[in-house]
Design a protein around this motif. Structure first.
Motif, PDB file in Angstrom:
ATOM      1  N   ARG A 160     -29.440  -2.492 -50.251  1.00  0.00           N
ATOM      2  CA  ARG A 160     -28.849  -2.363 -51.582  1.00  0.00           C
ATOM      3  C   ARG A 160     -29.431  -3.382 -52.564  1.00  0.00           C
ATOM      4  N   ARG A 161     -29.908  -4.502 -52.063  1.00  0.00           N
ATOM      5  CA  ARG A 161     -30.503  -5.528 -52.925  1.00  0.00           C
ATOM      6  C   ARG A 161     -32.034  -5.405 -52.827  1.00  0.00           C
ATOM      7  N   ILE A 162     -32.666  -4.995 -53.910  1.00  0.00           N
ATOM      8  CA  ILE A 162     -34.098  -4.737 -53.913  1.00  0.00           C
ATOM      9  C   ILE A 162     -34.772  -5.679 -54.899  1.00  0.00           C
TER      10      ILE A 162
ATOM     11  N   ALA B  78     -34.653   2.844 -58.032  1.00  0.00           N
ATOM     12  CA  ALA B  78     -33.629   2.124 -57.276  1.00  0.00           C
ATOM     13  C   ALA B  78     -32.430   1.792 -58.165  1.00  0.00           C
TER      14      ALA B  78
ATOM     15  N   ARG C 186     -28.177   3.093 -58.176  1.00  0.00           N
ATOM     16  CA  ARG C 186     -27.113   2.092 -58.181  1.00  0.00           C
ATOM     17  C   ARG C 186     -27.358   0.944 -57.204  1.00  0.00           C
ATOM     18  N   CYS C 187     -28.608   0.644 -56.971  1.00  0.00           N
ATOM     19  CA  CYS C 187     -28.932  -0.544 -56.192  1.00  0.00           C
ATOM     20  C   CYS C 187     -28.939  -1.767 -57.096  1.00  0.00           C
ATOM     21  N   ASP C 188     -28.839  -2.932 -56.475  1.00  0.00           N
ATOM     22  CA  ASP C 188     -28.939  -4.208 -57.185  1.00  0.00           C
ATOM     23  C   ASP C 188     -30.424  -4.570 -57.214  1.00  0.00           C
ATOM     24  N   VAL C 189     -31.068  -4.331 -58.368  1.00  0.00           N
ATOM     25  CA  VAL C 189     -32.525  -4.443 -58.467  1.00  0.00           C
ATOM     26  C   VAL C 189     -32.909  -5.587 -59.399  1.00  0.00           C
TER      27      VAL C 189
ATOM     28  N   ASP D 140     -32.494  -7.427 -49.601  1.00  0.00           N
ATOM     29  CA  ASP D 140     -32.542  -6.709 -48.319  1.00  0.00           C
ATOM     30  C   ASP D 140     -33.953  -6.194 -48.046  1.00  0.00           C
TER      31      ASP D 140
ATOM     32  N   GLN E 215     -36.139   4.164 -49.000  1.00  0.00           N
ATOM     33  CA  GLN E 215     -34.841   4.725 -48.602  1.00  0.00           C
ATOM     34  C   GLN E 215     -34.845   5.163 -47.144  1.00  0.00           C
TER      35      GLN E 215
ATOM     36  N   TRP F  60     -40.310   4.833 -53.400  1.00  0.00           N
ATOM     37  CA  TRP F  60     -38.854   4.745 -53.321  1.00  0.00           C
ATOM     38  C   TRP F  60     -38.310   5.608 -52.180  1.00  0.00           C
TER      39      TRP F  60
END
Length: 493
Positions: free
Chosen positions: A51-53, A73, A77-80, A120, A44, A40
């Motif tokens: 942001r989209r993982i 992630a 606060r990522c979109d995982v 992303d 980063q 991770w």
């Protein structure tokens, strides 16, 4: 002795994982946590705007590393989304625990092929080191989908589909932009298909105790550019040309004078004191016009060659030699001379037809020539480059430079070395001729065969990288000459 970076086999990597887990208070799950969080941090750092993982997880502990990353992630606060095959639910206790933690935190899971979420960054945690055969069915389709989507791919430990023990891709394999290796570097990711698929190679030792790492025997060693200064020391003020060695280059049958000309200039640019060239009469004037420092002689028979052999410290034969009567006769004399030898190109093709044991020799085959020497296919050689190089050493009793992506240098009783330099632009005619001249020059300057092969392959690859700064496509073998001289004079360490 030059500093070399250890490269480990798959069995050693697994053993280290188990030994490290036994040392930790939290056991194997703590080590998995370290791996996931290390990955991770790399994600980063490499893709700070991502942001989209999407994390593609397999059923084993490589998938468990992926679940740990996905949770980290998610907490950032990522979109995982974790993506897996229907039959790839976690099967190990560690992976199940990591998956449970991720889902308990609100993590989303999607099934392939029903979905492939836009991302992303896509993280490959499908198989890692755990697969040594061609992926099949939906596993193959998942790998192909990962490669087809537009986002960069980040592989954990080993790109899925790569056999890290053989440096090969037996079937579909993930093509990663970055691969983070855990605990040790995998020898199979530094050459052949492994190098092709891994992208930028990084390492996190996961704070494994150094005594464990030191007890683990490496499978190979990585030779980096910084090592070159170990061999190429500044010369004494009163050095004379005889101390820098007399190289005899033999080759250039009719219509092939360019090959021996490239080898001759490479030997001169790499520091040989005297370079003689034995070639066809038709090539003497062009070669002298291009490079008057080379002492070029017309050789039509063995009697013409014998005085040149007697004066030489090192004989290099093969560039443009041809496989006719002329080439065969000169090769026979070179092999009988009792001098240190460098053999390439048609010298190797002729040797394949009439195998013999070589002494104090360096051979520099590309995979096709290696295949002919071994009586195999080129695909067989590429399927196990380390094994092919080792077998050539045994058969020929010679030092072997197996060219290609991640050039290997091998010799009986030595750990093989992998050259950490070179680029795809060097896959063009004449590059091997330049390498022949470079190695012959270093051998003539007093380096033993093993060290001359190592230093020569490294210097050649570094010159190729320097020349490729203007672009890899269109790179010429002669473009290396402007870089050989400065690189052959490194600042002392």
């Amino acid at each position: 002795m030059t500093a070399l970076i250890p490269l480990h086999g798959s069995a050693a990597a697994r053993a280290l994982d188990q030994q490290a887990s036994a040392r930790l208070a939290g056991g194997a799950f703590e080590l998995m946590q370290r791996a996931g969080h290390a990955a991770w941090r790399v994600l980063q750092a490499r893709w700070p705007q991502a942001r989209r993982i999407t994390v593609a997880c397999g059923p084993g502990n490589n998938g468990g590393d992926g679940y740990v990353l996905a949770l980290a992630a998610l907490q950032a606060r990522c979109d995982v989304v974790v993506l897996h095959l229907e039959d790839h639910t976690p099967r190990t206790d560690l992976a199940q625990r990591a998956c449970t933690d991720y889902i308990a935190a609100g993590g989303r899971v999607a099934l392939f092929p029903e979905q492939f979420p836009p991302a992303d960054v896509v993280v490959d945690a499908v198989f890692g080191i755990g697969l040594a055969r061609a992926p099949e069915g939906q596993a193959q389709a998942l790998i192909e989908a990962i490669n087809a989507q537009p986002a960069p791919v980040f592989a954990l430990d080993v790109p899925s589909g790569i056999d890290a023990s053989l440096a090969t891709a037996p079937g579909a394999a993930v093509r990663a932009q970055v691969t983070l290796q855990f605990i040790v570097r995998h020898h199979g990711l530094h050459t052949g298909a492994g190098l092709e698929h891994a992208g930028v190679l990084l390492l996190d030792a996961l704070d494994v105790p150094s005594d464990l790492l030191q007890m683990s025997a490496p499978k190979a060693q990585l030779l980096q550019p910084a090592s070159l200064a170990t061999w190429l020391r500044p010369r004494r003020t009163d050095t004379h040309k005889g101390e820098s060695g007399r190289v005899l280059l033999i080759g250039g049958d009719l219509g092939h004078g360019g090959a021996i000309a490239l080898a001759a200039e490479a030997a001169l640019r790499s520091g040989a004191g005297l370079v003689s060239v034995a070639t066809r009469k038709a090539h003497v004037t062009p070669l002298l016009t291009r490079r008057p420092e080379a002492m070029t002689h017309a050789v039509e028979s063995g009697s013409d060659l014998q005085p040149m052999i007697e004066a030489a410290d090192v004989i290099a034969i093969g560039p443009g030699l041809g496989q006719g009567d002329w080439g065969r006769a000169l090769l026979r004399l070179a092999l009988e001379a009792g001098k240190p030898l460098v053999l390439d190109a048609d010298a190797l093709n002729l040797l394949a037809a009439t195998p013999r044991v070589l002494r104090d020799a360096i051979v520099t085959p590309h995979p096709g020539e290696a295949a002919r020497l071994l009586g195999r296919s080129t695909r067989d050689v590429q399927a196990d480059r380390f094994g092919a190089a080792a077998e050539l050493c045994t058969r020929l009793q010679a030092t072997v430079v197996l060219k290609g992506a991640g050039t290997l240098v091998a010799s009986e009783g030595q750990l093989p070395r992998v050259i950490a330099a070179g680029n795809p632009g060097m896959a063009t005619g004449g590059m091997g001729d330049v390498l022949t001249g470079v190695i012959a020059a270093l051998r003539a300057q007093g380096l033993p065969a093993w060290e001359a092969a190592s230093a020569g392959a490294l210097l050649h690859s570094m010159a190729g990288d320097a020349a490729a700064q203007r672009g890899q496509r269109g790179l010429l073998a002669s473009d290396l000459f402007d870089h050989l001289q400065p690189l052959a004079n490194p600042e002392p360490n």
